[in-house]
Design an enzyme around this catalytic site. Structure first.
Site, short mmCIF file in Angstrom:
data_model
loop_
_atom_site.label_atom_id
_atom_site.label_comp_id
_atom_site.label_asym_id
_atom_site.label_seq_id
_atom_site.Cartn_x
_atom_site.Cartn_y
_atom_site.Cartn_z
N HIS A 161 -7.95 0.81 1.74
CA HIS A 161 -8.98 -0.11 1.52
C HIS A 161 -10.22 0.73 1.76
CE1 HIS A 161 -6.81 -4.17 2.32
NE2 HIS A 161 -6.97 -3.95 1.16
N ARG A 268 -11.05 -10.71 -1.41
CA ARG A 268 -10.51 -10.33 -0.21
C ARG A 268 -11.02 -10.75 1.11
NH1 ARG A 268 -9.64 -5.31 -3.56
NH2 ARG A 268 -7.30 -4.73 -3.53
N ARG A 305 -8.24 -15.09 -1.65
CA ARG A 305 -7.10 -14.83 -0.92
C ARG A 305 -7.11 -15.09 0.61
NH1 ARG A 305 -5.15 -8.73 -1.22
NH2 ARG A 305 -6.71 -8.47 0.13
N GLU A 403 3.87 -8.73 -3.93
CA GLU A 403 3.44 -7.15 -3.65
C GLU A 403 4.56 -6.59 -2.70
OE1 GLU A 403 -0.50 -7.24 -1.75
OE2 GLU A 403 0.13 -9.18 -0.73
N ASN A 426 -1.00 -2.28 -5.60
CA ASN A 426 -1.22 -0.98 -4.45
C ASN A 426 -0.21 -1.42 -3.29
OD1 ASN A 426 -3.71 -1.03 -5.48
ND2 ASN A 426 -4.97 -2.13 -4.32
N ASP A 427 0.07 -2.50 -3.05
CA ASP A 427 1.13 -2.73 -1.87
C ASP A 427 2.54 -2.74 -2.54
OD1 ASP A 427 0.16 -3.05 0.77
OD2 ASP A 427 -0.72 -4.90 0.17
N ARG A 437 0.31 3.84 2.09
CA ARG A 437 -0.75 4.17 1.08
C ARG A 437 -2.04 4.68 1.74
NH1 ARG A 437 -2.53 -2.34 0.03
NH2 ARG A 437 -4.66 -1.41 -0.56
N CYS A 474 -3.93 -7.24 -9.76
CA CYS A 474 -5.22 -7.09 -9.07
C CYS A 474 -5.38 -5.79 -8.07
CB CYS A 474 -5.51 -8.21 -8.41
SG CYS A 474 -4.22 -8.83 -7.32
C1 PEP Z 1 -2.65 -5.13 -3.57
O1 PEP Z 1 -1.91 -4.84 -2.81
O2 PEP Z 1 -2.57 -4.39 -4.82
C2 PEP Z 1 -3.92 -5.70 -3.57
C3 PEP Z 1 -4.53 -6.17 -4.54
O3 PEP Z 1 -4.35 -6.20 -2.45
P1 PEP Z 1 -4.87 -5.03 -1.25
O4 PEP Z 1 -5.04 -3.97 -1.92
O5 PEP Z 1 -5.96 -5.77 -0.73
O6 PEP Z 1 -3.75 -5.00 -0.21
MG MG Z 2 -1.83 -6.09 -0.97
#
Ligand code: PEP
Ligand code: MG
Length: 565
Positions: A161, A268, A305, A403, A426-427, A437, A474
């Site tokens: 993040h 977010r 979200r 995710e 990402n997750d 990550r 996303c």
């Molecule tokens: C993700 O996990 O890809 C996502 C969009 O949410 P975040 O990066 O906030 O976990």
């Molecule tokens: Mg996520």
């Protein structure tokens, strides 16, 4: 919100404890300053200490807690603000300066009280580059891009993040650079090349000149992007792709228009907590923000979200640290535990949805029961609001963040009960590959082009298509030109990303044709190792659209744009 009367003495004790910790912290910093800079400089912190010892200030804060049954954070902020506004009226410049000290002390106290490390790095001289072991996302969120030219951290990965926030603020950053801080001294010149992840210490005059010219070229490119603002995001063979904005910080809301985004694909909301000095925002505070999003995002609307707290360092104070936060009490799991907080957020969203097209997406859903429980709670909140005659939207769309692997494998069943899916790559990459990550030691294994991740993406996209519901990507993949080619080839047509990336991704979309992208994706799916996929995809993209790899915004792309190891 007032505290119950019997909690007031405890709150005063909490405040007094925070004062003692703040004194210890400042003494510690003073000791270090004395050793490094000599006795004279260490007096800079004298006013801070005096302020903490000042009984009249302490008494006013305690009085405020008493009179208003306020929590200590609120009392510190209120009383500090009064002092600051009194100081700023004073003609004497020395005394006026003291308002900065009050602000500093107040921030320190609030950060101790709330358990977050709020540090105002904007007090650094302008044109500063921060070199740190790590920066919390909430600290990065407070950086002023006009003063801070960039940052380098030894910790972190490209989808942490902290990295996401830097990207949305447009601050160049390179994260996950090991064993770096020891070799840099304050005041030295550093170049950060965000597009390649290169950090250059003590550059030669020629190198400096080269990078300055590069910077000018990038500024020129931004002007071209402005000319292309109105162009549609359509592939060369006529397929329309929705490009939406990911928003974290309120300052970015304007960027929805600047980038001509098709609304907000991901808000977010947990950053409301990160940006607030007073803990969780109230229903009204949230309502104002969600209403602004509803109004600013026009017909395309905004996807809010629900709080995704826990995990990647946005801890809710009052909850103990967990041995394995990514697998712990995070996101929807936490919302279900603090159901009143969840209900408050839902009320705020439902009220705001009266003013535009808002949707709700639920983070980290791992089974259908969580979706059903969340839907039941939303229906109950709606019923209560109806009974009380509170204006709100009915039948709001409810989506699921896909995710984690279990959500992918159950995408068919989820798609039957959700209104839309959001693919959090990402997750998804983190949990599919068991790679933290945020951990630079394993960041070489974090790879959204891993064959298993590609299969998961295709699986979810196919499920959404069969159920005839929308699916938006996303995660950071959506802002990576090379990876976008694969996403399109896998059948995705809806991408949400940091608004800064939209112009470059629009160029990519307009340059490619679907037939080629589909061929590349099909072959990539048939390969068996991450290295093969990466090599093949880059080679193909290089052969068809070499400029994606060479623009300032190609990242070894965004995973690589701005943030490379
Ligand atoms: C993700 O996990 O890809 C996502 C969009 O949410 P975040 O990066 O906030 O976990
Ligand atoms: Mg996520």
């Amino acid at each position: 919100m007032c505290l119950p009367t019997d909690e007031v003495p405890g709150e005063i004790a909490r405040f007094r404890h925070a004062v003692r910790i703040a004194q210890q912290q400042i003494e510690e910093v003073r000791k270090r300053m004395r050793a490094a800079l000599g006795e004279e400089q260490s007096y800079i912190l004298e006013p801070h200490l005096l302020m903490l010892q000042d009984r009249s200030l302490g008494r006013q804060i305690e009085q405020f807690i008493n009179d208003n049954r306020a929590n200590a954070e609120w009392a510190v902020r209120e009383v500090a603000s009064r002092f600051i506004s009194a100081y700023t009226q004073i003609a004497d410049s020395y005394l006026r300066e003291r308002s900065n000290d009050v602000e500093d002390v107040a921030r320190r106290l609030i950060s101790i009280l709330s358990g977050t490390k709020v540090r105002d790095l904007n007090h650094l001289a302008s044109d500063a580059i921060i070199v740190a072991e790590d920066l919390l996302p909430s600290v990065a969120a407070e950086l002023d891009p006009k003063r801070i030219l960039g940052f380098i951290t030894t910790a972190g990965g490209s989808t942490s993040h902290t990295a996401i926030i830097a990207r949305s603020l447009g601050i160049p950053a390179v994260v996950g650079v090991r064993e770096l801080s020891g070799s840099i001294r304050s005041g030295e010149t550093i170049i950060i090349d965000g597009s390649t992840g290169v950090v250059i210490l003590r550059p030669s005059p020629e190198t400096l000149l080269f990078y300055n010219e590069q910077r000018l070229r990038e500024q020129e490119q931004k002007l071209h992007f402005l000319d292309e603002r109105e162009l549609p995001a359509v592939t060369s063979d006529g397929e329309v792709v929705a490009l939406r904005a990911n928003i974290e910080l309120l300052e970015e809301i304007d960027a929805i228009h600047r980038s001509n985004a098709a609304g907000v694909g991901l808000y977010r909301s947990e950053y409301l907590y990160a940006q607030s000095a007073f803990g969780l925002p109230t229903e009204d505070d949230q309502y104002k923000v969600y209403r602004m999003l509803a109004e600013m995002s026009g017909e395309d609307g905004a996807v809010i979200r629900t709080f995704d707290l826990g995990g990647d360092k946005l801890h809710l104070s009052g909850f103990k640290a967990e041995p394995n936060p990514a697998l712990g009490l995070r996101a929807i799991r936490l919302s279900m535990q603090i159901e009143e907080v969840f209900r408050t957020q839902l009320r705020a969203i439902l009220r705001a949805a009266e003013h535009g097209r808002l949707k709700i997406v639920l983070p980290l859903i791992t089974n259908l029961d969580e979706l059903r429980t969340a839907k039941r709670i939303i229906a109950e909140v709606e019923r209560e609001m109806r009974a009380k005659g509170i204006k709100h939207a009915e039948d709001i769309e409810i989506g699921v963040m896909v995710e984690v692997p279990s959500a992918v494998l159950q995408a068919e069943a989820i798609a039957r009960e959700a209104d839309f899916l959001s693919l959090g790559t990402n997750d998804l990459t983190q949990y599919m590959l068991a790679v933290d990550r945020t951990n630079e030691s394993v960041s070489h294994l974090f790879d959204p082009l891993h064959p298993a991740v590609l299969r998961a993406i295709k699986f979810a996209a196919d499920a959404a298509r069969r159920a005839r519901i929308a699916i938006t990507v996303c995660g950071e993949m959506a802002s990576n030109p090379v990876q976008v080619v694969v996403l399109l080839g896998l059948g995705l047509r809806d991408l949400s990303m940091t608004p800064n990336a939209i112009p470059a991704i629009k160029r990519v979309i307009r340059a490619i044709d679907l037939a080629t992208a589909e061929k590349i994706a099909a072959r990539a799916l048939a390969l068996t190792t991450p290295a093969e996929v990466n090599h093949y995809v880059r080679e193909q993209v290089g052969a068809h659209w070499a400029h994606f790899l060479h623009t300032g915004l190609s990242h070894e792309s965004m995973a690589d744009l701005n943030f490379q190891r």
